[in-house]
Design an enzyme around this catalytic site. Structure first.
Site, PDB file in Angstrom:
ATOM      1  CG  HIS A 424      -1.847   1.158   1.307  1.00  0.00           C
ATOM      2  ND1 HIS A 424      -1.508   2.310   2.005  1.00  0.00           N
ATOM      3  CD2 HIS A 424      -3.072   1.385   0.779  1.00  0.00           C
ATOM      4  CE1 HIS A 424      -2.505   3.178   1.912  1.00  0.00           C
ATOM      5  NE2 HIS A 424      -3.467   2.649   1.171  1.00  0.00           N
ATOM      6  NE  ARG A 531      -4.636   1.588  -7.150  1.00  0.00           N
ATOM      7  CZ  ARG A 531      -3.659   2.319  -7.702  1.00  0.00           C
ATOM      8  NH1 ARG A 531      -3.723   3.638  -7.666  1.00  0.00           N
ATOM      9  NH2 ARG A 531      -2.640   1.742  -8.286  1.00  0.00           N
ATOM     10  NE  ARG A 587      -9.814  -0.912  -8.029  1.00  0.00           N
ATOM     11  CZ  ARG A 587      -8.668  -1.169  -7.389  1.00  0.00           C
ATOM     12  NH1 ARG A 587      -7.814  -2.025  -7.916  1.00  0.00           N
ATOM     13  NH2 ARG A 587      -8.383  -0.577  -6.253  1.00  0.00           N
ATOM     14  CD  GLU A 714      -8.033  -6.909  -9.432  1.00  0.00           C
ATOM     15  OE1 GLU A 714      -7.378  -6.429  -8.485  1.00  0.00           O
ATOM     16  OE2 GLU A 714      -9.273  -6.800  -9.529  1.00  0.00           O
ATOM     17  N   GLY A 735      -4.687  -6.449 -13.921  1.00  0.00           N
ATOM     18  CA  GLY A 735      -4.127  -5.908 -12.680  1.00  0.00           C
ATOM     19  C   GLY A 735      -3.054  -6.849 -12.169  1.00  0.00           C
ATOM     20  CB  THR A 736       0.445  -7.315 -13.238  1.00  0.00           C
ATOM     21  OG1 THR A 736       0.836  -5.939 -13.110  1.00  0.00           O
ATOM     22  CG2 THR A 736       0.081  -7.591 -14.686  1.00  0.00           C
ATOM     23  CG  ASP A 738      -4.927  -8.190  -6.007  1.00  0.00           C
ATOM     24  OD1 ASP A 738      -4.152  -8.387  -5.057  1.00  0.00           O
ATOM     25  OD2 ASP A 738      -5.977  -7.538  -5.889  1.00  0.00           O
ATOM     26  CB  CYS A 800      -4.250  -0.889 -14.844  1.00  0.00           C
ATOM     27  SG  CYS A 800      -5.294  -2.159 -14.094  1.00  0.00           S
TER      28      CYS A 800
END
Length: 845
Positions: A424, A531, A587, A714, A735-736, A738, A800
């Site tokens: 994060h 996001r 998203r 994902e 979404g690489t 996850d 992304c």
């Protein structure tokens, strides 16, 4: 000898190249071809030097045959890349008692003693491997120093200093060859990027003395400033000197150009100065590079000893590449290829001045580039308080969560104990251009006591000043010298040229209007990932969000969400307006709802007061919403299906914002992305509700609008079943972050604890969260892309995840036929340049 492949007289046609004789040898040949005044030179090949290290010496009479009897020589290293270094040069080889007498008669005893003493010092330390301290104490000036040096050599070796020039040269060659093959030298050049078996050539050259009658001396000269790249004559010159004395002597060195502060070479030897400028400009034009010229002047005559590419900062590298192209010396394509994409990071952010010593108190993962100094704070609230007082601070956490967002925005840098490249803190740091070091596991974090302990035992408390170097993954004690970010005209020109070459789109991941503004400033072609969860963490919104979570039924949830609708709509309106008609992919809510709830007792009590419900009910509800593995729990599309009111509100806000902005003359076609999909039926259920909301908004407003629905791939199953999923969507965005996590079964937040050891032992070639695993995760991307387009040929494909800004990932996406990649706003320039270089390389093949 001219055509000897291993012991080669350097002429215009001699058979030498950088990969057989090294860069210095090849450069000297180029200078010879330009008819520049280069002393006679013989080059020894990599193979010859390797043989010397094993004891197989070259034919010494042959080697010495091009040089005049009694002539002094020097030997310099010639590695394939000058940055790889090599043994130190040794000057005045051939100096002995007979030569000393000759030079004493011609130039005086002081000069002769200096020449001899310099050679004795170099030979004793670098060839005979004697104690340097002994000779440093003796000095190298005057006959007394010479006598002392010769005496010290004899005492340490039990033999007189060698007098045979051929024997001296042979021992110098042997010593330099063996030094290159040594363990320390090998490790040092590997650290600079050289292969372990990199070769070394040697250059044997006639000495241009720099001593004598008339104006004599040595120096270096270049036509640009190495820090800025601006056109500026820089360098130094020292009368009666040789080698690189001018760089070491300080106050005795002269200015090159006329200068009010002191004497200059231009005044002392105007013809030699003019020749040097002419030579430097000719070298720039013909060698197609900004060159540093090493020269010697003897009685007013110029000799060029060497020419090397100017060592320069990233800022200067960009400017010099652009200027060379603008001057017609190189093409724009070549200018683009000369700048490593990673070098742009140093221009986009403030950086620690690496030329100034600093106190490293800890290390971690270099998660977000740039550097910042501030006072240590241990909570987001304290970071906000510092910002209110206009004090710089560094937010220190074990790991960050969405609750820390406001504190992260208020801080100047972030340091966490846990996490990796896709944690994060790392993702948010890169997104907002905040220096960040994560995974500093060797440091001790004591958040309750508000203490931070370095590996060497030093304790830093709240309020102490530290510096975070997110470019190199270092934590530094105190404030340090910085270099400012530089987005100058050369930077902009380079990126404009990049856009003309690249053939894949570059979008940005942007969560807020401020992020979008940054993306627009760096000329992203839209937003590839917004996001929406980060929009809910402002105090006024968070309370309403928590009220919705605690609602007992659908109607109560709708009532709470109705209060969030205006602020969500305002966010999207500003986002669309900022991007001015460029595509924006939003998203829908992804994280599990418990992330919006407080985790400590004080937070529970505050929430109970805000919602006017018993504390016990709050605690019980929070505990009930906890999950053993929330990353694989009730989140993403699962949340949208089980609590559909949330997605209904978000979709309505998107449509209403698009209508409002379209009225301003900017037609908006929003892209709505469903996260964490695994099954076709999930898409069908969400699509049905999106279509219902769209119809309702059209009926209420009388406005017509278009939108696109897509999926964030994902999970491995989504990639494998892309053919089914693609039937109901317009785009797939991989979404690489996850997808890598689920493919490997690795927690991206915890993998940093062992990843270094895994890479060291060769389990993984690289951290898969940092560099895309093209064999495993990449195969899922290729399968998903192929199967998705089998069902819908016009399907838009993108990446992304945080890999989107890496050169390797962009190369993979281009080869797989993707339409665009999306990365953090501050990585957009890097991606633009990388994409251009890949396109240029393809055209060259």
């Amino acid at each position: 000898m001219q055509n000897n492949p291993h012991t080669t007289l350097i002429t215009a046609t001699a058979p030498v190249s950088p990969d057989t004789h090294g860069g210095r040898t090849k450069c000297l040949q180029r200078l010879v071809r330009l008819d520049l005044p280069v002393p006679r030179t013989v080059g020894l090949s990599f193979e010859a030097v390797h043989n010397i290290a094993r004891g197989d010496m070259p034919d010494m009479p042959l080697l010495l045959s091009p040089f005049e009897a009694g002539e002094l020589l020097c030997v310099r290293p010639s590695s394939e890349d000058p940055d790889w270094g090599g043994p130190s040069a040794i000057l005045n080889i051939g100096m002995n008692e007979a030569r000393f007498d000759d030079f004493a008669k011609r130039l005086g005893k002081d000069v002769a003693a200096s020449l001899y003493a310099r050679f004795v010092h170099s030979y004793s330390i670098q060839v005979a491997r004697l104690d340097p301290d002994v000779f440093d104490e003796i000095g190298a000036e005057g006959e007394a120093s010479l006598s002392a040096a010769l005496r010290a050599y004899e005492e340490e070796t039990d033999e007189p200093f060698p007098q045979d020039p051929a024997a001296q040269l042979a021992e110098v060659l042997r010593s330099m060859a063996r030094a290159w093959d040594g363990t320390s030298a090998r490790l040092l050049r590997q650290a600079k990027g050289a292969p372990a078996d990199a070769g070394l050539g040697l250059v044997v050259q006639s000495m241009a003395l720099g001593f004598g009658k008339g104006e004599c001396g040595s120096g270096v000269l270049q036509l640009i400033d190495r820090e800025t790249g601006l056109e500026q004559l820089t360098g130094r010159y020292l009368s009666q000197s040789q080698g690189r004395d001018a760089l070491e002597s300080g106050t005795k060195a002269l200015f090159l150009e006329r200068d009010a502060r002191g004497p200059s070479l231009e005044e002392l030897a105007p013809e030699a100065f003019a020749s040097l400028i002419e030579y430097a400009r000719l070298m720039r034009q013909k060698l197609r590079e900004e060159m540093q010229v090493e020269f010697v002047i003897e009685d007013g005559r110029v000799h060029l000893l060497d020419g090397v590419r100017v060592s320069r900062t990233s800022r200067a590298a960009v400017r010099s590449a652009v200027r060379l192209a603008q001057d017609g010396i190189i093409s724009r394509q070549e200018a683009l290829m000369r700048v490593p994409p990673s070098a742009l990071n140093e221009l986009l952010h403030r950086q620690v001045d690496r030329s100034v010593a600093s106190d490293v108190m800890g290390r971690g993962v270099a998660a977000s580039p740039g550097a910042a100094t501030g006072r240590i704070v241990f909570s987001a609230a304290d970071a906000q308080a510092c910002a209110a007082r206009e004090e710089a601070c560094v937010l220190v956490r074990r790991e960050t969560s969405p609750e820390d967002i406001r504190g992260m925005h208020a801080a100047n840098a972030i340091l966490t104990e846990r996490g990796g490249m896709t944690s994060h803190a790392a993702v948010i740091g890169r997104g907002i251009g905040l220096p960040c070091v994560v995974g500093a596991t060797e440091m001790r974090f004591q958040l309750r006591k508000k203490l931070l302990t370095s590996p060497d035992g030093r304790v830093f408390k709240e309020g102490d000043i530290i510096t975070i170097d997110g470019t190199h993954g270092e934590v530094l004690a105190g404030a340090v010298s910085m270099q400012e970010a530089t987005l100058d005209d050369a930077f902009q020109t380079l990126l404009t040229w990049s856009d003309a070459e690249r053939d894949i789109g570059i979008r940005a991941n942007a969560d807020t209007p401020a992020d979008a503004q940054t993306a627009k400033m760096f000329q992203a072609q839209g937003i590839g990932l917004c996001r929406t969860e980060h929009m809910f963490f402002e105090d006024d919104r968070l309370t309403v969000m928590r009220e919705m979570i605690f609602a007992e039924n659908s109607e109560d949830r709708r009532a709470a969400l109705e209060r969030l609708l205006p602020v969500q709509r305002a966010d999207f309106t500003e986002l669309f307006r900022t991007m001015a008609g460029m595509p924006v992919c939003i998203r829908l809510l992804d994280p599990p709802l418990h992330e919006f709830l407080p985790s400590d007792h004080a937070g529970h009590r505050a929430l109970a007061e805000a919602l006017d419900i018993p504390l016990a009910d709050v605690t019980r509800r929070v505990e009930a919403m906890g999950e053993y593995n929330p990353m694989l729990g009730l989140r993403g599309v699962r949340l949208g299906i089980t609590v559909p009111e949330i997605y209904d509100m978000q979709v309505r806000a998107i449509f209403e914002a698009a209508i409002d902005v379209s009225k301003e003359g900017m037609p908006i076609v929003p892209e709505i992305m469903i996260p964490l999909v695994s099954a076709k039926r999930e898409v069908e259920l969400v699509k049905m509700r999106v279509d219902i909301v769209a119809a309702a908004v059209k009926a209420e407003t009388g406005a017509e609008f278009e939108y696109q629905l897509g999926v964030m791939v994902e999970t491995p199953r989504a990639a494998l079943r892309a053919e089914d999923i693609a039937e109901n969507v317009s785009f797939l965005s991989f979404g690489t972050n996850d997808l890598t996590q689920m493919t490997y079964g690795l927690s991206r937040d915890d993998a940093g604890r062992f990843m270094t050891e895994y890479v060291r032992q060769g389990v993984f070639e690289e951290d898969p969260f940092h560099t895309l695993d093209v064999d495993g995760v990449g195969e899922l991307l290729i399968l998903g892309a192929k199967r998705g387009r089998a069902a819908r040929p016009a399907l838009t494909l993108s990446m992304c995840g945080e890999h989107g800004g890496n050169t390797e990932s962009i190369a993979f996406c281009r080869a797989a036929g993707f339409d665009y990649v999306s990365c953090s706003p501050f990585r957009v320039p890097v991606a633009r340049l990388a994409a251009a270089q890949l396109a240029i390389l393809d055209h060259l093949q």
